[in-house]
Write a protein that holds these residues in place. Structure first.
Motif, mmCIF file in Angstrom:
data_model
loop_
_atom_site.group_PDB
_atom_site.id
_atom_site.type_symbol
_atom_site.label_atom_id
_atom_site.label_comp_id
_atom_site.label_asym_id
_atom_site.label_seq_id
_atom_site.Cartn_x
_atom_site.Cartn_y
_atom_site.Cartn_z
ATOM 1 N N MET A 33 -15.704 13.720 12.396
ATOM 2 C CA MET A 33 -15.488 14.914 11.578
ATOM 3 C C MET A 33 -14.053 14.996 11.089
ATOM 4 S SD MET A 33 -17.706 17.905 13.431
ATOM 5 C CE MET A 33 -19.491 17.843 13.462
ATOM 6 N N LEU A 34 -13.096 14.648 11.947
ATOM 7 C CA LEU A 34 -11.685 14.656 11.538
ATOM 8 C C LEU A 34 -11.448 13.697 10.377
ATOM 9 C CD1 LEU A 34 -8.635 15.274 11.981
ATOM 10 C CD2 LEU A 34 -8.628 13.417 13.658
ATOM 11 N N ALA A 35 -12.007 12.496 10.472
ATOM 12 C CA ALA A 35 -11.773 11.494 9.441
ATOM 13 C C ALA A 35 -12.484 11.849 8.134
ATOM 14 C CB ALA A 35 -12.241 10.122 9.938
ATOM 15 N N THR A 36 -13.730 12.303 8.214
ATOM 16 C CA THR A 36 -14.470 12.592 6.987
ATOM 17 C C THR A 36 -13.897 13.809 6.252
ATOM 18 O OG1 THR A 36 -16.079 13.782 8.372
ATOM 19 C CG2 THR A 36 -16.632 11.540 7.725
ATOM 20 N N VAL A 37 -13.527 14.835 6.996
ATOM 21 C CA VAL A 37 -12.975 16.026 6.343
ATOM 22 C C VAL A 37 -11.646 15.700 5.662
ATOM 23 C CG1 VAL A 37 -12.022 18.320 6.759
ATOM 24 C CG2 VAL A 37 -14.179 17.665 7.816
ATOM 25 N N SER A 38 -10.801 14.909 6.326
ATOM 26 C CA SER A 38 -9.540 14.537 5.698
ATOM 27 C C SER A 38 -9.756 13.584 4.529
ATOM 28 C CB SER A 38 -8.619 13.885 6.734
ATOM 29 O OG SER A 38 -9.187 12.685 7.233
ATOM 30 N N GLY A 39 -10.788 12.731 4.615
ATOM 31 C CA GLY A 39 -11.066 11.815 3.526
ATOM 32 C C GLY A 39 -11.653 12.495 2.303
ATOM 33 N N LEU A 40 -12.387 13.593 2.496
ATOM 34 C CA LEU A 40 -12.971 14.309 1.359
ATOM 35 C C LEU A 40 -11.905 14.873 0.433
ATOM 36 C CD1 LEU A 40 -15.909 16.249 3.065
ATOM 37 C CD2 LEU A 40 -16.099 14.316 1.505
ATOM 38 N N SER A 41 -10.784 15.276 0.998
ATOM 39 C CA SER A 41 -9.739 15.877 0.179
ATOM 40 C C SER A 41 -8.981 14.854 -0.662
ATOM 41 C CB SER A 41 -8.743 16.632 1.072
ATOM 42 O OG SER A 41 -8.125 15.731 1.981
ATOM 43 N N SER A 109 -13.749 3.477 8.636
ATOM 44 C CA SER A 109 -15.141 3.531 8.188
ATOM 45 C C SER A 109 -15.550 4.943 7.788
ATOM 46 C CB SER A 109 -16.064 3.010 9.298
ATOM 47 O OG SER A 109 -15.998 3.831 10.448
ATOM 48 N N CYS A 110 -15.081 5.943 8.510
ATOM 49 C CA CYS A 110 -15.458 7.325 8.195
ATOM 50 C C CYS A 110 -14.808 7.805 6.897
ATOM 51 C CB CYS A 110 -15.076 8.250 9.347
ATOM 52 S SG CYS A 110 -16.092 8.043 10.814
ATOM 53 N N THR A 111 -13.559 7.417 6.652
ATOM 54 C CA THR A 111 -12.934 7.816 5.391
ATOM 55 C C THR A 111 -13.614 7.150 4.200
ATOM 56 O OG1 THR A 111 -11.269 6.099 5.804
ATOM 57 C CG2 THR A 111 -10.668 8.372 6.337
ATOM 58 N N GLY A 112 -14.118 5.923 4.390
ATOM 59 C CA GLY A 112 -14.884 5.287 3.322
ATOM 60 C C GLY A 112 -16.141 6.069 2.984
ATOM 61 N N MET A 113 -16.838 6.542 4.013
ATOM 62 C CA MET A 113 -18.020 7.378 3.761
ATOM 63 C C MET A 113 -17.635 8.684 3.080
ATOM 64 S SD MET A 113 -20.462 6.815 7.107
ATOM 65 C CE MET A 113 -19.251 7.433 8.269
ATOM 66 N N ALA A 114 -16.476 9.232 3.465
ATOM 67 C CA ALA A 114 -16.020 10.478 2.846
ATOM 68 C C ALA A 114 -15.695 10.270 1.371
ATOM 69 C CB ALA A 114 -14.800 11.006 3.583
ATOM 70 N N TYR A 115 -15.086 9.144 1.032
ATOM 71 C CA TYR A 115 -14.812 8.848 -0.374
ATOM 72 C C TYR A 115 -16.110 8.800 -1.184
ATOM 73 C CZ TYR A 115 -10.152 7.351 1.186
ATOM 74 O OH TYR A 115 -8.890 7.294 1.716
#
Length: 227
Positions: A33-41, A109-115
């Motif tokens: 959750m930390l990685a995806t939320v930061s990656g969405l922004s 990997s999580c930030t890639g999904m967030a992108y």
């Protein structure tokens, strides 16, 4: 005369591995959750600026990979802060550098999904989807499925490979009587003590693959707003 209670049988490693696995699953949810939320922004908050600059002739490929490269600095910093807190409270047996490699790979990997989510969804829907995705990934990783649809989804789940990396890093530090039962217990989870770096590579493959998909979405979606 009251009889003395019989001693409980001692299971050297399985009980510990089950306990460690449960703790790591909760950590994977928090880190995901930390990685995806930061990656969405990264791409979701400045869409209007991107549309204006793209209409003025901005190189979209350079824009995407430049922001991605800038995000790597945040990945290293946030992974360090998270690992410091996790290592302090849980006190694992694994060495710090192995835990840090796994944490960075999960974050990547999580930030890639967030992108990818930020390209195909609105910001509010992407945040909800990111949270649900982290929970579903952790649920699938805890089931240890190896066949069927669940097995396929497990192979592309960040939580499955992150869990294996953390557990192997812990198991590599076992000695003495704990070492005797380690291989059998890892086999019950379908893990291999020699596949630590393989799990790291798969996590980076997931992150890079989702980045390519996000880059493709940036180039092809919303083209009417960038003309």
């Amino acid at each position: 005369i009251p009889q003395e209670p019989k001693p409980t049988p001692f299971v050297p490693c399985m009980h510990w591995l089950l306990l460690a696995t449960g703790n790591v699953v909760y950590s994977l949810v928090a880190l995901g959750m930390l990685a995806t939320v930061s990656g969405l922004s990264m791409f979701g908050t400045d869409r209007q600026v991107y549309y204006r600059e793209a209409a003025a002739g901005l190189n979209k490929l350079a824009y995407f990979w430049a922001l991605d490269a800038w995000g790597h600095a945040g990945m290293l910093l946030r992974s360090s802060v998270y690992l410091i807190m996790y290592y302090t409270f849980s006190q694992p047996r694994a060495v710090v550098w192995q835990m840090y490699f796994v944490t960075c790979a999960i974050y990547y990997s999580c930030t890639g999904m967030a992108y990818l989510l930020s390209q195909v969804m609105s910001p509010s829907a992407a945040q909800l989807t990111a949270a649900v995705t982290a929970l579903i990934n952790a649920l699938m990783a805890s089931k240890f499925a190896t066949s069927g649809v669940m097995g396929f989804l497990n192979t592309i789940s960040y939580a499955r490979w992150g869990l294996e990396g953390y557990v192997i890093a812990e198991a590599n530090r076992l000695t003495g009587v704990w070492l005797l039962a380690r291989c059998a217990d890892l086999a019950a989870f379908h893990y291999d003590v020699t596949r630590f770096w393989y799990a790291i590579k798969v996590l980076f493959y997931i992150g890079f693959g989702t980045r390519l998909a996000a880059c493709l979405g940036l180039l092809t979606l919303h083209r009417d707003k960038t003309l």
